[in-house]
Design an enzyme around this catalytic site. Structure first.
Site, PDB file in Angstrom:
ATOM      1  N   GLU A  51       1.938 -10.814   7.552  1.00  0.00           N
ATOM      2  CA  GLU A  51       0.954 -10.870   8.719  1.00  0.00           C
ATOM      3  C   GLU A  51       0.942 -12.172   9.224  1.00  0.00           C
ATOM      4  O   GLU A  51       0.590 -12.314  10.580  1.00  0.00           O
ATOM      5  CB  GLU A  51      -0.388 -10.660   8.105  1.00  0.00           C
ATOM      6  CG  GLU A  51      -0.587  -9.414   7.726  1.00  0.00           C
ATOM      7  CD  GLU A  51      -0.020  -8.923   6.522  1.00  0.00           C
ATOM      8  OE1 GLU A  51       0.630  -9.594   5.591  1.00  0.00           O
ATOM      9  OE2 GLU A  51       0.090  -7.441   6.229  1.00  0.00           O
TER      10      GLU A  51
ATOM     11  N   GLN B 281      -1.945  -3.347   9.531  1.00  0.00           N
ATOM     12  CA  GLN B 281      -2.092  -1.990   9.056  1.00  0.00           C
ATOM     13  C   GLN B 281      -3.486  -1.723   8.599  1.00  0.00           C
ATOM     14  O   GLN B 281      -3.954  -0.507   8.800  1.00  0.00           O
ATOM     15  CB  GLN B 281      -1.227  -1.964   7.717  1.00  0.00           C
ATOM     16  CG  GLN B 281      -0.975  -0.376   7.545  1.00  0.00           C
ATOM     17  CD  GLN B 281       0.548  -0.221   6.677  1.00  0.00           C
ATOM     18  OE1 GLN B 281       0.662  -0.476   5.687  1.00  0.00           O
ATOM     19  NE2 GLN B 281       1.429   0.107   7.676  1.00  0.00           N
TER      20      GLN B 281
ATOM     21  N   ALA C  49      -7.377  -4.063   8.797  1.00  0.00           N
ATOM     22  CA  ALA C  49      -8.021  -5.245   9.208  1.00  0.00           C
ATOM     23  C   ALA C  49      -8.139  -6.180   8.060  1.00  0.00           C
ATOM     24  O   ALA C  49      -7.967  -7.318   8.112  1.00  0.00           O
ATOM     25  CB  ALA C  49      -9.407  -5.091   9.915  1.00  0.00           C
TER      26      ALA C  49
ATOM     27  N   PHE D 152      -6.013  -6.675   5.946  1.00  0.00           N
ATOM     28  CA  PHE D 152      -4.824  -7.533   5.584  1.00  0.00           C
ATOM     29  C   PHE D 152      -4.505  -8.711   6.791  1.00  0.00           C
ATOM     30  O   PHE D 152      -3.883  -9.553   6.575  1.00  0.00           O
ATOM     31  CB  PHE D 152      -3.519  -6.628   5.585  1.00  0.00           C
ATOM     32  CG  PHE D 152      -3.757  -5.597   4.702  1.00  0.00           C
ATOM     33  CD1 PHE D 152      -4.190  -6.143   3.284  1.00  0.00           C
ATOM     34  CD2 PHE D 152      -3.529  -4.365   4.661  1.00  0.00           C
ATOM     35  CE1 PHE D 152      -4.036  -5.100   2.221  1.00  0.00           C
ATOM     36  CE2 PHE D 152      -3.557  -3.367   3.869  1.00  0.00           C
ATOM     37  CZ  PHE D 152      -3.886  -3.936   2.602  1.00  0.00           C
TER      38      PHE D 152
ATOM     39  N   HIS E 192      -9.622  -1.908   1.935  1.00  0.00           N
ATOM     40  CA  HIS E 192      -9.288  -0.962   3.211  1.00  0.00           C
ATOM     41  C   HIS E 192     -10.495  -0.627   3.749  1.00  0.00           C
ATOM     42  O   HIS E 192     -10.499   0.342   4.392  1.00  0.00           O
ATOM     43  CB  HIS E 192      -8.519   0.168   2.629  1.00  0.00           C
ATOM     44  CG  HIS E 192      -7.083  -0.122   2.048  1.00  0.00           C
ATOM     45  ND1 HIS E 192      -7.071  -0.663   0.730  1.00  0.00           N
ATOM     46  CD2 HIS E 192      -6.096  -0.187   2.476  1.00  0.00           C
ATOM     47  CE1 HIS E 192      -5.792  -0.821   0.325  1.00  0.00           C
ATOM     48  NE2 HIS E 192      -5.045  -0.459   1.328  1.00  0.00           N
TER      49      HIS E 192
HETATM   50  C1  LIG Z   1      -0.274  -8.318   2.726  1.00  0.00           C
HETATM   51  C2  LIG Z   1      -0.290  -6.772   3.054  1.00  0.00           C
HETATM   52  N1  LIG Z   1      -0.080  -5.957   4.080  1.00  0.00           N
HETATM   53  C3  LIG Z   1       0.041  -4.830   4.138  1.00  0.00           C
HETATM   54  C4  LIG Z   1      -0.373  -4.034   3.302  1.00  0.00           C
HETATM   55  C5  LIG Z   1      -0.169  -2.572   3.127  1.00  0.00           C
HETATM   56  N2  LIG Z   1       0.697  -1.764   2.290  1.00  0.00           N
HETATM   57  C6  LIG Z   1       0.331  -1.311   1.167  1.00  0.00           C
HETATM   58  S1  LIG Z   1       1.897  -0.683   0.507  1.00  0.00           S
HETATM   59  C7  LIG Z   1       2.904  -1.178   1.569  1.00  0.00           C
HETATM   60  C8  LIG Z   1       4.231  -0.890   1.156  1.00  0.00           C
HETATM   61  C9  LIG Z   1       4.922  -1.783   0.072  1.00  0.00           C
HETATM   62  O1  LIG Z   1       6.119  -1.740   0.061  1.00  0.00           O
HETATM   63  P1  LIG Z   1       6.854  -2.104  -1.088  1.00  0.00           P
HETATM   64  O2  LIG Z   1       6.457  -3.744  -1.237  1.00  0.00           O
HETATM   65  O3  LIG Z   1       8.351  -2.128  -1.002  1.00  0.00           O
HETATM   66  O4  LIG Z   1       6.488  -1.365  -2.490  1.00  0.00           O
HETATM   67  P2  LIG Z   1       6.609   0.116  -2.505  1.00  0.00           P
HETATM   68  O5  LIG Z   1       5.396   0.756  -2.032  1.00  0.00           O
HETATM   69  O6  LIG Z   1       7.841   0.744  -1.880  1.00  0.00           O
HETATM   70  O7  LIG Z   1       6.691   0.286  -4.169  1.00  0.00           O
HETATM   71  C10 LIG Z   1       2.039  -1.797   2.580  1.00  0.00           C
HETATM   72  C11 LIG Z   1       2.650  -2.445   3.863  1.00  0.00           C
HETATM   73  C12 LIG Z   1      -0.745  -4.596   1.758  1.00  0.00           C
HETATM   74  N3  LIG Z   1      -1.055  -3.920   0.666  1.00  0.00           N
HETATM   75  N4  LIG Z   1      -0.548  -5.966   1.798  1.00  0.00           N
END
Ligand SMILES: Cc1ncc(C[n+]2csc(CCOP(=O)(O)OP(=O)(O)O)c2C)c(N)n1
Ligand SMILES: Cc1ncc(C[n+]2csc(CCOP(=O)(O)OP(=O)(O)O)c2C)c(N)n1
Ligand SMILES: [Mg+2]
Ligand SMILES: [Mg+2]
Lengths: 342, 321, 321, 342
Positions: free
Chosen positions: B58, B80, B82, B84, B125
């Site tokens: 972010e 994604q 607010a 975050f 969220h």
């Molecule tokens: C700092 C932050 N930004 C955005 C999100 C939204 N988000 C939740 S899970 C995810 C994808 C995570 O991918 P990965 O780290 O590869 O884990 P996976 O889901 O593949 O196990 C995102 C973008 C978040 N939880 N935290």
């Protein structure tokens, strides 16, 4: 990197007992998650459901190597690791179904559950944020003179892009705490493929930049996961400082149960890391003569029955009642704003 | 044909991408996937190379937008959730928001924040973060409450030469519908009289507009006529329109989904009493969410946030004061 | 013997390190060097292994403190400047502040923030960030204005089982002196009547207490007697003491060094009018810094923040209303 | 890593013209900073003064390789690089002395100056924060079809610990933008020595974890700095993606002029990186017969006189006048809160 065992190689690097125990936890997690998915489809769960399907070997292999007194901060896809660390199916259902009796009392949900006072940390959503927390927990143990303790946490391929990951792992390295940090590279962060997430050849290339030990494991091979995680956890426990573990896998489901995974690059399905670790482990059990397909099926049925019953029971439990809530965010109620003089 | 609040946001982005070559989109999963909420659905295909997936970074996402803006682009960033955005807080409040004051270089970025509570969202969220950004100098903070505003204000946001924090309420995404896209709109910074009345003024914004309007309808059955002001932007805050309404009604209730300490509600009241004290026939009141993290369970969530029922109660109390 | 505000902070940390083995200190340059402002001078030597230099990682610093607190420690974290705390914002507001609500596990950390303006500090070394933290549920936000409070409130902060954001004003560090350390103190959450008066109430905190007291002295020459309330903590906010004062004086001016939109001043006024409307003989007023980044040049800085002269003017206007 | 030239090696890898030009910029920066320090001691500067003494070779070597149209976001100790990129002594004095005529008009000070619309970015204090900004600027150039442009920024050993550094460099790598990121490892971050900052063997070990090219230069040897930075800037310009450059040096002064540097580990003074790069370059000039000590002294005197005069002139310039300020943080004055309807 130890490559996964070939069928010719019957000399296993881990004991039958450990393999079997971990397999059963994987199977429990799989069955439990299938139940969660069906409850989700039935509209019984209000929030999201994020499954660890395909990641059970890597997740459980970490959990089984931890001991009571260790610290564990699991992430999104660690149902298997959670169960290995001692989380119960009962509390899982309670949390997902919002029972008042669950550890989070309806205040937080699903993957955010935990019992921090028991070393089982409750993740916040912000990815990477649990890493420094585990580092601090381990520093506290050192202050108190405890040795032989390990703190473990997990992150996805996507989570490695966060500033929190970087700052947390660097702090661990500077403090040389016994952190085991497992990166599950499941090729996607939500819909984002690796090549839009990072540009290094392997996430293992990050270790040298922090000055931490690194282990690569075949994330879909339970034996390799158990052996690799065993080494990493032991090394941390014996004072070897932070250990980075990287497992290559493929997420076998959508990001959450709302996600149809239509963005999956079908070519990945042919990669070795796309195997289903549970099926592979089951095949291995048969090959080793440790458990037959029939036995595995019997276990599955046993867990299914157990979880069906549990879910039914939990659905009859009381939901949290707003009227009974204190609505205080502080433990020191005398300091709650607006109440301090009352 | 009807269009949702979410579709309006997509359409607005489609329009600015079409009309202005300086616009590009940057955020997690907004490319082929179309975004966690589908606010950028098909845009990557329609505008190749201009809708980019970002890593989970972010802070860098906002920093990238600032640099691109300095070089003449008009980036729209999607967070994604607010919640975050606080991981990119520094770049928003210290980099983007100070750039013009310090260097006379404008910083035309838009940071889209899907915000506010939905059932089952939980502590991370569901947050309403408008007050954080409005507190810092150098930012415009928009909180559209209608489909029409979601569309026209996002187009406005891109045209503005300063950083805009665009708070789009997730609760309205799918539920809120309009017959079509608007042809004209109020100017940025102008509040809207959403309902005329004579007995008390409710000032509100975002999802709470709809709870307030429903409350006003219910109270109308008692013979009371509530005026409802939709702030549209919380910074700048249209004090004149609020004062004009309070001058008519003599009573003020501010309804906000955010936490109580020091947010929009406190700011509105502080302004009204400083400038319009003598207009008031009763002490101005506010209704906020409770001062705890936003709970996960629907039962708790419904009690945590102001609902139409809670607005009715608060308004009745105000009318009796 | 006299002791400064800064020395009081050092002494408080020395005392808690001595009395409580669970206390440790973590922050940039706080070890051998004793901190950018010398608030931890000699403590690394006196308490070996318990005063640790941290990398330039504000997010991890707070995260580390939270983890240690969960395991029973009482960490005190020093941010080099409050302005950099936004890089650790997520850990403060989403990790520390939600922990107890979510899990019933207390999170006794103290985050020390050297805050507020000094001459030549500029946009990134002068910020007042108390409102950001007070807006989030789950935090106690302290803003000591005297040497005695700097000492006793920091000791209190460590004893509290919840996360405390301790805003220590840099302008007071060296200038403000007291004869010695206090023997007793007001309870946490209680505001203090810093000056008794009958004609109007000034509610303030931090460095602005001293500008306000100076203003009160000047206005006394005109025969007006101002009461001054020092908030001490801005969350929780001691509404009762404020209302008590306003009941005596009928007039309210809130003075804060923070930006105007939605901070302490707005919150105090919103509470007073909601609960004490009929006590007021005139519209409550507020005096804040201007709504721009804090300028670097002393000339500009002096005009940006409220000074005794500005308080005098605002108070005179209020008295004439 | 190319080691610094030995005196026997008279075949220089850079031209006399470039070497001499850069040397003179280094000298200008040194003399100018000495003047700033003396103004600081005289109480003429209200904020802090942070000097780049000992870092002029590394800093200037980057600046001289940039062209008009490139992007440059210097950091704390880049007075030399700034002058190489075109910043003037006049604006430096104006900013430090708070003249109304300075580029920052008294609103911001000292090292925070810049002219972003000219590609010369104005750093914010929060370390690491300029990296993604330069990445975004380079993406903008790419959107507009510009090629052959380079964006450069700098960071200290301490700054590498920030989440912003990590996220920014990762974004650069994913986008493959022509970023040159120079890490000046001057052994300290304020008072904090490297071993409390990171645990990798060399900061160069970080490059592989991001998938970016890496260059080590001898930060106290002007020739090596010029050659190494030349390579890095060229590689970026020619489409080689992000380039990480690491220079080992020693900060030769306190963190700021208020700091007596008493925490300096004296043993470091014997390290090769503790040399004064300016003195070394001057010796080299003599050795090469490119400029004598007398010539260098004459230049120094010329710059001293020039800067004394400039400082005197600037001190007579008007200070910013609060009454003339608009006190608006927005460029769209119609949207300023409280003014939008007036
Ligand atoms: C700092 C932050 N930004 C955005 C999100 C939204 N988000 C939740 S899970 C995810 C994808 C995570 O991918 P990965 O780290 O590869 O884990 P996976 O889901 O593949 O196990 C995102 C973008 C978040 N939880 N935290
Ligand atoms: C995010 C952040 N935290 C803290 C600071 C305070 N600070 C200013 S300079 C500095 C030390 C920087 O060290 P390094 O990066 O090695 O650069 P050097 O001063 O050695 O050139 C610190 C801690 C800051 N500017 N930004
Ligand atoms: Mg992933
Ligand atoms: Mg350094």
């Amino acid at each position: 990197m130890s490559s996964s065992s070939s069928s010719a190689n019957l000399a296993m690097r881990v004991s039958k007992e450990l393999y079997l125990k971990t397999f059963r936890i994987m199977l429990q997690a799989r069955v439990l998650e299938e139940k969660l998915a069906s409850l989700y489809r039935g509209g019984m769960i209000k929030g999201g459901v994020f499954l660890g399907r395909g990641q059970e070997a890597l997740s459980a292999a970490l959990g089984v190597h931890l001991r009571p007194g260790d610290i564990y901060a699991p992430l999104i896809r660690d149902q298997a690791g959670r169960m290995a660390f001692g989380d119960t199916a009962l509390d899982t259902f309670r949390t997902y179904l919002g029972s008042q009796l669950g550890s989070m009392r309806g205040r937080d949900g699903n993957i955010h559950r935990g019992r921090p006072s028991e070393g089982y940390y409750a993740m916040i959503s912000h990815l990477g944020a649990m890493i420094p927390v585990v580092v601090g927990a381990l520093m506290a143990r050192r202050f108190r003179g405890e040795t032989g303790v390990v703190g473990a946490t997990c992150i996805g391929d996507g989570g490695t892009s966060t500033g929190a990951f970087h700052e947390g792992l660097n702090a661990a390295a500077v403090e040389k705490v016994p952190l085991v940090l497992v990166i599950s590279n499941n090729q996607y962060a939500y819909s984002t493929p690796n090549h839009r997430q990072f540009a290094c050849e392997s996430l293992a290339d990050k270790a040298a930049g922090y000055g931490v030990a690194v282990h690569k494991v075949d994330g879909v091979d339970l034996e390799d996961c158990l052996a690799g995680l065993g080494k990493a956890v032991d090394a941390a426990r014996q004072g070897g400082g932070p250990q980075l573990v990287i497992g290559e896998i493929l997420r076998l489901v959508g990001h959450g149960e709302h996600d149809d995974f239509s963005y999956l690059n079908q070519a990945l399905k042919n990669e070795p890391f796309a195997k289903d670790c549970l099926a592979a482990a089951e095949a291995k059990l048969a090959e080793m003569g440790w458990a037959s397909a029939e036995e595995c099926l019997a276990w599955r049925k046993e867990y299914m029955a157990e979880y069906d019953a549990l879910a039914a029971r939990v659905q009859r439990e009381p939901a949290p009642d707003p009227a009974e809530e204190s609505w205080d965010a502080l433990s020191e109620t005398a300091l709650v704003d607006g109440k301090q003089n009352s | 044909m009807s269009i949702t609040y979410l579709e309006a946001i997509r359409e607005a982005q489609c329009k600015v991408l079409r009309d202005d070559p300086r616009v590009f989109l940057y955020g997690q999963d907004i490319g082929t996937f179309g975004g966690a909420f589908k606010a950028t659905k098909n845009l990557a295909k329609e505008f190749p190379g201009r809708v980019l997936d970002a890593p989970i970074s972010e802070d860098a996402i906002v920093g990238v937008a600032v640099g691109a803006a300095v070089e003449g682009m008009r980036p729209i960033v999607e967070m994604q959730f607010a919640d975050f955005s606080v991981c990119g807080f520094n770049q928003i409040v210290n980099q983007a928001a100070t750039l013009f004051y310090r260097t006379s270089t404008p910083c035309p970025i838009v940071v889209r924040l899907p915000y506010g509570g939905t059932s089952g969202g939980g502590p991370f969220h569901s947050q309403s973060v408008e007050a954080l950004y409005a507190h810092y100098p150098g930012l415009v903070v928009m909180t559209p409450a209608t489909v029409e505003d979601a569309y026209s204000m996002l187009i406005d946001a891109v045209a503005i030469d300063d950083p805009v924090v665009f708070c789009e309420h997730k609760f309205l995404y799918y539920h809120l519908k309009a017959a079509g896209l608007p042809q004209e709109a109020l100017p940025v910074g102008k509040a809207r009289l959403a309902r005329e009345g004579r007995d008390a003024t409710i000032v509100t914004y975002g999802a709470m507009l709809h709870e307030s309007l429903a409350a006003a309808e219910e109270i109308a059955e008692d013979g009371y006529d509530l005026e409802v002001v939709d702030l549209r932007t919380v910074k700048p805050l249209d004090t004149d329109t609020i004062l004009g309404s309070v001058a008519r009604t003599g009573r003020l209730l501010v309804v906000s989904e955010a936490w109580p300490w020091g947010g929009v509600a406190a700011e509105v009241i502080a302004r009204v009493v400083a400038e319009g004290f003598e207009l008031l026939d009763a002490p101005p009141q506010r209704l906020n969410a409770k001062d705890t993290p936003v709970p996960y369970h629907p039962n708790l969530w419904t009690a945590h946030r102001p609902t139409a029922q809670a607005v009715v109660q608060a308004a009745r109390r105000l009318l009796e004061l």
